[in-house]
Design an enzyme around this catalytic site. Sequence first.
Site, PDB file in Angstrom:
ATOM      1  N   GLU A   1       0.883  -1.172   0.000  1.00  0.00           N
ATOM      2  CA  GLU A   1       0.000   0.000   0.000  1.00  0.00           C
ATOM      3  C   GLU A   1       0.916   1.216   0.000  1.00  0.00           C
ATOM      4  O   GLU A   1       1.588   1.512   0.991  1.00  0.00           O
ATOM      5  CB  GLU A   1      -0.913   0.004   1.226  1.00  0.00           C
ATOM      6  CG  GLU A   1      -1.827   1.231   1.246  1.00  0.00           C
ATOM      7  CD  GLU A   1      -2.741   1.283   2.472  1.00  0.00           C
ATOM      8  OE1 GLU A   1      -3.224   0.220   2.919  1.00  0.00           O
ATOM      9  OE2 GLU A   1      -2.931   2.396   2.987  1.00  0.00           O
TER      10      GLU A   1
ATOM     11  N   LYS B   1     -11.757  -0.547   5.809  1.00  0.00           N
ATOM     12  CA  LYS B   1     -10.569  -0.450   6.653  1.00  0.00           C
ATOM     13  C   LYS B   1     -11.053  -0.088   8.063  1.00  0.00           C
ATOM     14  O   LYS B   1     -11.970   0.719   8.215  1.00  0.00           O
ATOM     15  CB  LYS B   1      -9.661   0.637   6.084  1.00  0.00           C
ATOM     16  CG  LYS B   1      -8.468   1.012   6.925  1.00  0.00           C
ATOM     17  CD  LYS B   1      -7.484   1.825   6.086  1.00  0.00           C
ATOM     18  CE  LYS B   1      -6.466   2.538   6.958  1.00  0.00           C
ATOM     19  NZ  LYS B   1      -5.185   2.748   6.271  1.00  0.00           N
TER      20      LYS B   1
ATOM     21  N   ARG C   1       1.046  10.040   1.123  1.00  0.00           N
ATOM     22  CA  ARG C   1       1.551  10.995   2.115  1.00  0.00           C
ATOM     23  C   ARG C   1       2.842  11.625   1.632  1.00  0.00           C
ATOM     24  O   ARG C   1       3.365  12.538   2.247  1.00  0.00           O
ATOM     25  CB  ARG C   1       1.850  10.264   3.427  1.00  0.00           C
ATOM     26  CG  ARG C   1       0.616   9.918   4.196  1.00  0.00           C
ATOM     27  CD  ARG C   1       0.990   9.066   5.397  1.00  0.00           C
ATOM     28  NE  ARG C   1       0.065   7.976   5.511  1.00  0.00           N
ATOM     29  CZ  ARG C   1       0.208   6.963   6.335  1.00  0.00           C
ATOM     30  NH1 ARG C   1       1.258   6.872   7.116  1.00  0.00           N
ATOM     31  NH2 ARG C   1      -0.700   6.017   6.372  1.00  0.00           N
TER      32      ARG C   1
HETATM   33  C1  3PG Z   1      -2.106   3.616   7.856  1.00  0.00           C
HETATM   34  O1  3PG Z   1      -1.992   4.518   7.061  1.00  0.00           O
HETATM   35  O2  3PG Z   1      -2.851   2.669   7.623  1.00  0.00           O
HETATM   36  C2  3PG Z   1      -1.387   3.719   9.183  1.00  0.00           C
HETATM   37  O3  3PG Z   1      -0.463   4.755   9.209  1.00  0.00           O
HETATM   38  C3  3PG Z   1      -0.700   2.483   9.592  1.00  0.00           C
HETATM   39  O4  3PG Z   1      -0.597   2.515  10.965  1.00  0.00           O
HETATM   40  P1  3PG Z   1       0.681   1.953  11.718  1.00  0.00           P
HETATM   41  O5  3PG Z   1       1.820   2.898  11.394  1.00  0.00           O
HETATM   42  O6  3PG Z   1       0.335   2.014  13.190  1.00  0.00           O
HETATM   43  O7  3PG Z   1       0.965   0.566  11.242  1.00  0.00           O
END
Ligand code: 3PG
Length: 207
Positions: free
Chosen positions: A41, A129, A45
């Site tokens: 994924e 999600k 960002r």
């Molecule tokens: C996302 O975008 O799904 C989250 O930033 C993932 O979260 P994590 O860094 O706690 O795994």
Amino acid sequence: MSDLNQKLSDIKVVPVIAIQDASKAVKLAQVLMDNGLPCAEITFRTSAAIESIQRIREAFPDMLIAAGTVLTTAQVDDAIQAGADVIVSPGFNPTTVKYCQQRHITIIPGVNNPSLVEQAMEMGLNTLKFFPAEASGGVDMLKALSAVYPVTFMPTGGIKPSNVKSYLTLPNVIACGGTWMIPNDLIENEQWDELAKLVKEVANIIA
Ligand code: 3PG
């Protein structure tokens, strides 16, 4: 089950990546492919997201590529153009959802409470999600939601080696997402062997 859901449930863990430098995307994807996680994924960002998706798609036509943190319809267009298979968003934005439906690409939007689940169901969605998973009640919240709603979830946010299995054993969880196996400094410093070790650890946990 849709083809996409079948793939997600086979893969079980989706690495969530905020890549800074698109020139490293293919090598990163290679490490994922070679060590048991044939999926990425790539989050919007960073400004490297579009080019990273393009490069990975070209190098690995069969890899499952999600465009993550998609917040606008323009980003949906960019993700489709770059070759993403599926759109993921942290929240539930009806405008983005509708646009993905018009463009015939699956979207997995983020929800974390019953009202959002119902709004998503009303738009015909049944894979969501669950974000931010740990902060929103984690496994207990998912158990409560599954008692009521016929939807499946991809929990993300606070998931790590110590709790990933507790999520994956829930019948309404299709796969988990997480960043823990892809620390940004390892990508930046091109520490591919270290990354491979972390990815392999995940593959072993879920085997
Ligand atoms: C996302 O975008 O799904 C989250 O930033 C993932 O979260 P994590 O860094 O706690 O795994």
